[in-house]
Scaffold this motif. Structure first.
Motif, PDB file in Angstrom:
ATOM      1  N   ALA A 243      93.312  20.140  49.839  1.00 19.58           N
ATOM      2  CA  ALA A 243      92.289  19.045  50.607  1.00 19.58           C
ATOM      3  C   ALA A 243      91.771  19.906  51.828  1.00 19.58           C
ATOM      4  CB  ALA A 243      92.228  17.616  51.110  1.00 19.58           C
ATOM      5  N   ILE A 244      91.079  20.922  51.582  1.00 25.66           N
ATOM      6  CA  ILE A 244      91.264  21.707  52.944  1.00 25.66           C
ATOM      7  C   ILE A 244      89.321  21.652  53.092  1.00 25.66           C
ATOM      8  CG2 ILE A 244      90.754  23.776  53.885  1.00 25.66           C
ATOM      9  CD1 ILE A 244      92.319  25.088  51.835  1.00 25.66           C
ATOM     10  N   PHE A 245      88.332  21.664  52.761  1.00 29.09           N
ATOM     11  CA  PHE A 245      87.249  20.430  53.241  1.00 29.09           C
ATOM     12  C   PHE A 245      87.087  20.305  54.712  1.00 29.09           C
ATOM     13  CE2 PHE A 245      89.645  16.486  50.809  1.00 29.09           C
ATOM     14  CZ  PHE A 245      88.462  17.096  50.007  1.00 29.09           C
ATOM     15  N   ALA A 246      86.495  21.685  54.435  1.00 30.28           N
ATOM     16  CA  ALA A 246      85.189  22.239  56.042  1.00 30.28           C
ATOM     17  C   ALA A 246      84.593  21.433  56.137  1.00 30.28           C
ATOM     18  CB  ALA A 246      84.979  23.800  55.167  1.00 30.28           C
ATOM     19  N   PRO A 247      83.901  21.877  57.825  1.00 28.21           N
ATOM     20  CA  PRO A 247      82.810  20.758  58.154  1.00 28.21           C
ATOM     21  C   PRO A 247      81.996  20.136  57.063  1.00 28.21           C
ATOM     22  CG  PRO A 247      83.600  21.755  59.895  1.00 28.21           C
ATOM     23  CD  PRO A 247      84.668  22.104  58.881  1.00 28.21           C
ATOM     24  N   ARG A 248      81.817  19.293  57.089  1.00 25.09           N
ATOM     25  CA  ARG A 248      80.461  19.046  55.674  1.00 25.09           C
ATOM     26  C   ARG A 248      80.949  18.897  54.259  1.00 25.09           C
ATOM     27  NH1 ARG A 248      78.005  21.566  60.059  1.00 25.09           N
ATOM     28  NH2 ARG A 248      77.722  23.411  59.168  1.00 25.09           N
ATOM     29  N   ALA A 249      81.642  19.782  53.775  1.00 28.37           N
ATOM     30  CA  ALA A 249      82.108  19.038  52.784  1.00 28.37           C
ATOM     31  C   ALA A 249      82.033  18.286  52.088  1.00 28.37           C
ATOM     32  CB  ALA A 249      83.503  20.227  52.778  1.00 28.37           C
ATOM     33  N   LEU A 250      83.134  16.759  53.021  1.00 22.98           N
ATOM     34  CA  LEU A 250      82.831  16.321  52.425  1.00 22.98           C
ATOM     35  C   LEU A 250      81.332  15.522  52.138  1.00 22.98           C
ATOM     36  CD1 LEU A 250      85.771  13.686  54.127  1.00 22.98           C
ATOM     37  CD2 LEU A 250      85.764  14.942  50.964  1.00 22.98           C
ATOM     38  N   GLY A 251      80.484  15.254  52.965  1.00 27.97           N
ATOM     39  CA  GLY A 251      78.974  15.076  52.431  1.00 27.97           C
ATOM     40  C   GLY A 251      78.638  15.714  51.019  1.00 27.97           C
ATOM     41  N   ARG A 252      79.084  16.882  51.542  1.00 29.44           N
ATOM     42  CA  ARG A 252      77.795  18.023  50.420  1.00 29.44           C
ATOM     43  C   ARG A 252      78.658  17.215  48.797  1.00 29.44           C
ATOM     44  NH1 ARG A 252      78.993  22.632  52.525  1.00 29.44           N
ATOM     45  NH2 ARG A 252      77.884  22.838  53.437  1.00 29.44           N
ATOM     46  N   ILE A 253      80.204  16.548  49.264  1.00 38.55           N
ATOM     47  CA  ILE A 253      81.167  16.159  47.700  1.00 38.55           C
ATOM     48  C   ILE A 253      79.938  15.162  47.146  1.00 38.55           C
ATOM     49  CG2 ILE A 253      82.829  15.926  46.944  1.00 38.55           C
ATOM     50  CD1 ILE A 253      84.588  17.555  48.515  1.00 38.55           C
ATOM     51  N   ARG A 254      80.255  13.955  48.276  1.00 36.55           N
ATOM     52  CA  ARG A 254      79.897  12.443  48.258  1.00 36.55           C
ATOM     53  C   ARG A 254      78.184  12.706  47.133  1.00 36.55           C
ATOM     54  NH1 ARG A 254      83.519  10.130  47.112  1.00 36.55           N
ATOM     55  NH2 ARG A 254      85.630  10.172  49.456  1.00 36.55           N
ATOM     56  N   SER A 255      77.533  13.464  48.066  1.00 38.42           N
ATOM     57  CA  SER A 255      76.298  13.067  48.029  1.00 38.42           C
ATOM     58  C   SER A 255      75.600  13.808  45.985  1.00 38.42           C
ATOM     59  CB  SER A 255      75.177  13.951  48.972  1.00 38.42           C
ATOM     60  OG  SER A 255      75.659  15.714  48.825  1.00 38.42           O
ATOM     61  N   ALA A 256      76.295  14.750  45.892  1.00 39.95           N
ATOM     62  CA  ALA A 256      76.138  15.042  44.519  1.00 39.95           C
ATOM     63  C   ALA A 256      76.830  14.000  43.442  1.00 39.95           C
ATOM     64  CB  ALA A 256      78.038  16.820  44.361  1.00 39.95           C
ATOM     65  N   GLY A 257      77.129  12.904  43.990  1.00 38.75           N
ATOM     66  CA  GLY A 257      77.594  12.015  43.603  1.00 38.75           C
ATOM     67  C   GLY A 257      78.722  11.834  42.703  1.00 38.75           C
ATOM     68  N   ILE A 258      79.994  12.775  43.357  1.00 44.33           N
ATOM     69  CA  ILE A 258      81.314  11.826  42.811  1.00 44.33           C
ATOM     70  C   ILE A 258      81.431  11.203  43.358  1.00 44.33           C
ATOM     71  CG2 ILE A 258      83.190  13.004  43.132  1.00 44.33           C
ATOM     72  CD1 ILE A 258      82.407  15.629  43.014  1.00 44.33           C
ATOM     73  N   ARG A 259      82.473  10.210  42.357  1.00 40.79           N
ATOM     74  CA  ARG A 259      82.238   8.471  42.438  1.00 40.79           C
ATOM     75  C   ARG A 259      84.051   8.214  43.052  1.00 40.79           C
ATOM     76  NH1 ARG A 259      84.505   4.414  37.660  1.00 40.79           N
ATOM     77  NH2 ARG A 259      86.376   6.020  37.875  1.00 40.79           N
TER      78      ARG A 259
END
Ligand code: R5P
Length: 289
Positions: A243-259
């Protein structure tokens, strides 16, 4: 004896408990000019295990090399590095003229300081084995079994999805463990944060779990999820190792609809669900027999 740093103290203590040895905290002093000094416990045994995940790597790499030297000077004859996440493994070729092969440079450097290196799922795509790049004993533990078992526990009507063809053998192992079908996509990287992914015809399934070794910008997971939704999958979850998650990665993933986004605990993060301590414990116990 296990030696850990402030940010790997929990893992170090857990591993020490499993192995029935003691854990010691190394201290890092920062000089005003930015240089660092590492102090380890001077009471070392013949074999010392240094444990730390090397995400946000640059300063940590220096600290690990200094710590290895300190342990040898204190009397350790064998120094093992346990780095659940090992950085710089992705630049395994000169992709554009003028670039280094960072994987080789870092492997050489660590290999001169340590007698053995153990990690979990390093990004070895073009390099097939750790021994091809590391000048010391080096082992890559696979998280396929623990990820496969997590997927199996979380639903049957599921398709296991790998975002790129290079991951096909790994995805196959995970799908076998989960006793589910799988597909892999064809990924093209267009920049640090931009990728394109195509998938073949999908078997009819309601849910897909995208599995990847690393999520950094989140671009791969987001594009893979959008493509799967377009192909009729109704629920997309994702399981990653690091889980490296660069800044804004989580937002990008969530907004793609990943549950449901879960990760292995190789890098401490709120998405950690899949435990890798049993993999490390089993490997270290086996070597010490
Ligand atoms: C690349 O081949 C890796 O397996 C990952 O897919 C990649 O590192 C993910 O990066 P990002 O999250 O930036 O798309």
């Amino acid at each position: 004896m296990i030696h850990c740093f402030g940010d790997s103290a929990t893992l170090g203590r857990q591993l020490a408990r499993e192995l029935g040895v003691t854990a010691h905290l190394a201290k890092v002093h920062q000089f005003p000019d930015g240089e660092t000094l590492v102090r380890v416990s001077p009471n070392v045994h013949k074999q010392a295990i240094l444990i730390r995940s090397l995400h946000r790597p640059n300063s940590k790499l220096i600290e690990m090399i200094l710590a290895a030297d300190a342990l040898r000077r204190a009397g350790a004859q064998r120094v093992i590095l346990v780095a659940p996440y090992l950085p710089y493994m992705r630049q395994d070729a000169v992709f554009s003229p003028g670039e280094p092969i960072s994987q080789k440079v870092i492997a050489d450097c660590l290999g001169r300081s340590f007698d053995r290196i153990v990690t979990i799922e390093p990004h070895l795509h073009r390099t097939h084995q750790m021994g091809d790049v590391f000048p010391c004993s080096a082992d890559a533990l696979s998280a396929a079994s623990v990820i496969g078992r997590w997927i199996e526990r979380t639903g049957r009507n599921t398709l296991v999805v790998g975002p790129d063809e290079e991951s096909a053998p790994w995805i196959r192992r995970i799908a076998e463990e989960a006793r589910l079908p799988f597909v892999v996509g064809k990924k093209q990287r267009l920049g640090d944060r931009r990728v394109e992914i195509e998938f073949p015809e999908l078997p009819t399934r309601r849910r897909a779990v995208i599995v990847d070794d690393i999520a950094s910008s989140g671009g791969t997971l987001a594009v893979a999820a959008r493509t799967l939704f377009r192909k009729g999958i109704t629920t997309v979850d994702a399981a990653i190792v690091h889980a490296i998650f660069a800044p804004r990665a989580l937002g990008r993933i969530r907004s793609a609809g990943i549950r449901n986004l879960v990760s292995c605990d190789t890098i401490p993060h709120s998405t950690n669900v899949i435990r890798t301590l049993p993999l490390l414990t089993a490997a270290l116990k086996e070597w010490s027999q």
